[in-house]
Design a protein around this motif. Sequence first.
Motif, PDB file in Angstrom:
ATOM      1  N   CYS A  39       0.849  -1.194   0.000  1.00 57.02           N
ATOM      2  CA  CYS A  39       0.000   0.000   0.000  1.00 57.02           C
ATOM      3  C   CYS A  39       0.882   1.239   0.000  1.00 57.02           C
ATOM      4  O   CYS A  39       2.068   1.183   0.290  1.00 57.02           O
ATOM      5  CB  CYS A  39      -0.846   0.068   1.267  1.00 57.02           C
ATOM      6  N   PHE A  66       1.380   4.727   1.965  1.00 55.25           N
ATOM      7  CA  PHE A  66       1.010   5.370   3.231  1.00 55.25           C
ATOM      8  C   PHE A  66       2.101   6.364   3.608  1.00 55.25           C
ATOM      9  O   PHE A  66       3.278   5.977   3.686  1.00 55.25           O
ATOM     10  CB  PHE A  66       0.830   4.298   4.317  1.00 55.25           C
ATOM     11  N   VAL A  73       0.741  -4.859   3.897  1.00 55.19           N
ATOM     12  CA  VAL A  73      -0.411  -5.312   4.679  1.00 55.19           C
ATOM     13  C   VAL A  73      -0.641  -6.793   4.400  1.00 55.19           C
ATOM     14  O   VAL A  73      -0.788  -7.203   3.243  1.00 55.19           O
ATOM     15  CB  VAL A  73      -1.677  -4.493   4.331  1.00 55.19           C
ATOM     16  N   GLU A  89      -4.487   1.987  -1.653  1.00 56.76           N
ATOM     17  CA  GLU A  89      -4.707   2.756  -0.430  1.00 56.76           C
ATOM     18  C   GLU A  89      -4.923   1.730   0.686  1.00 56.76           C
ATOM     19  O   GLU A  89      -5.513   0.666   0.437  1.00 56.76           O
ATOM     20  CB  GLU A  89      -5.961   3.629  -0.561  1.00 56.76           C
ATOM     21  N   PRO A  90      -4.506   2.042   1.925  1.00 53.61           N
ATOM     22  CA  PRO A  90      -4.683   1.069   3.006  1.00 53.61           C
ATOM     23  C   PRO A  90      -6.136   0.609   3.177  1.00 53.61           C
ATOM     24  O   PRO A  90      -6.392  -0.563   3.444  1.00 53.61           O
ATOM     25  CB  PRO A  90      -4.190   1.811   4.244  1.00 53.61           C
ATOM     26  N   GLU A  91      -7.104   1.549   3.014  1.00 56.18           N
ATOM     27  CA  GLU A  91      -8.500   1.144   3.209  1.00 56.18           C
ATOM     28  C   GLU A  91      -8.956   0.175   2.128  1.00 56.18           C
ATOM     29  O   GLU A  91      -9.816  -0.674   2.362  1.00 56.18           O
ATOM     30  CB  GLU A  91      -9.448   2.346   3.288  1.00 56.18           C
ATOM     31  N   VAL A 137      -0.965  -4.903   9.498  1.00 57.32           N
ATOM     32  CA  VAL A 137       0.242  -4.217   9.001  1.00 57.32           C
ATOM     33  C   VAL A 137       1.456  -5.121   9.218  1.00 57.32           C
ATOM     34  O   VAL A 137       1.715  -5.564  10.340  1.00 57.32           O
ATOM     35  CB  VAL A 137       0.461  -2.864   9.723  1.00 57.32           C
ATOM     36  N   LEU A 194      -4.773   4.168  10.570  1.00 58.87           N
ATOM     37  CA  LEU A 194      -4.937   2.909   9.818  1.00 58.87           C
ATOM     38  C   LEU A 194      -6.097   2.089  10.385  1.00 58.87           C
ATOM     39  O   LEU A 194      -6.857   1.463   9.639  1.00 58.87           O
ATOM     40  CB  LEU A 194      -3.632   2.102   9.837  1.00 58.87           C
ATOM     41  N   ILE A 225      -7.848  -1.351   9.119  1.00 58.69           N
ATOM     42  CA  ILE A 225      -6.788  -2.292   9.487  1.00 58.69           C
ATOM     43  C   ILE A 225      -7.070  -2.824  10.901  1.00 58.69           C
ATOM     44  O   ILE A 225      -7.386  -2.058  11.813  1.00 58.69           O
ATOM     45  CB  ILE A 225      -5.402  -1.589   9.446  1.00 58.69           C
TER      46      ILE A 225
END
Length: 283
Positions: free
Chosen positions: A65, A67, A74, A169-171, A186, A206, A211
């Motif tokens: 990802c 960030f 992730v 993207e993390p989401e 993570v 996060l 997450i």
Amino acid sequence: MIDFHFHSLHSDGTDRPEDLPHLAEAAGLSAACLTDHDTVDGIAAFLAEQPKVKVRLLAGTELSCRFLGRSLHVLGLLVDHEDARFRERLADLRGRREDRNLRMVKRLQELGHRITLEDVQAQADSPLLSRVHFAKALVAAGSVKHTHEAFERLIGDDGPGYVEREELEPEEAARWIREAGGVPIVAHPGRFGRHGFPWEEPMKDLQARGIAGFEAYYGEYNPAQQHYFLRLSEKLKMVVSGGSDYHGANKPGLKIGVGRGDLRVPDSLLVDLESVRARGAWN
Ligand code: AMP
Ligand code: MN
Ligand code: MN
Ligand code: MN
């Protein structure tokens, strides 16, 4: 003891997925989760060994990802590797990787290195090509003496021969993993940013983006790092995982289960991960 982070030759490790359950058993593990980058192609062969070993075998993957301007990994632990939509999403990520690889070959050629995509492919035992295979191809081409020199001088994250790929993207990663029944974690936060990076606020962010937890146990952490991340998980009420990040001969000095020798990831973490998973999509 468990190990929820290691790789096979389907990404940038060197072991066949069918051999990994036996290494896990020899290490005395009670559970093991295979987490190749951007693919679940090794999972079926890995799980097929289940009748032959006492170790509980689980499916996972590791996604990249974007960030805070850097790459954040992730893990998708306990995913359903047969989920068709998830497999399509992973195939899309591998497409972005292939596009990056082509651009990276071109960049290295512009820098004067005699290297082709075929040279990189010759270093891999599966279609997924990673920088590990670029490093080996650069050694074979005589551009560098050792793979670590390739990362230091050329293809490390800040190197002149490195080309970024479009990252999630993390989401998005969290949602993809949850929609495939998995738990987004993570990977190695202790390797992100400079040493001593203050994680509390970014980790809260996060968490708000879906997450569930992070690796508090990791093959390359020192005791202070492990302590820091265990305390952070209590403070933020996030789940914890851990693993060696074993890559076979591609990361010498690390062993499945024990990392550099002193890693011990408690069995109880699986219970916590399973309860997060059972709470469903967005809890
Ligand atoms: P990629 O996903 O193709 O960008 O390659 C990333 C992989 O390269 C990581 O998962 C590591 O296995 C390896 N890698 C990245 N940076 C380094 C480094 N500085 N030294 C050694 N291996 C690295
Ligand atoms: Mn890797
Ligand atoms: Mn990683
Ligand atoms: Mn990894």
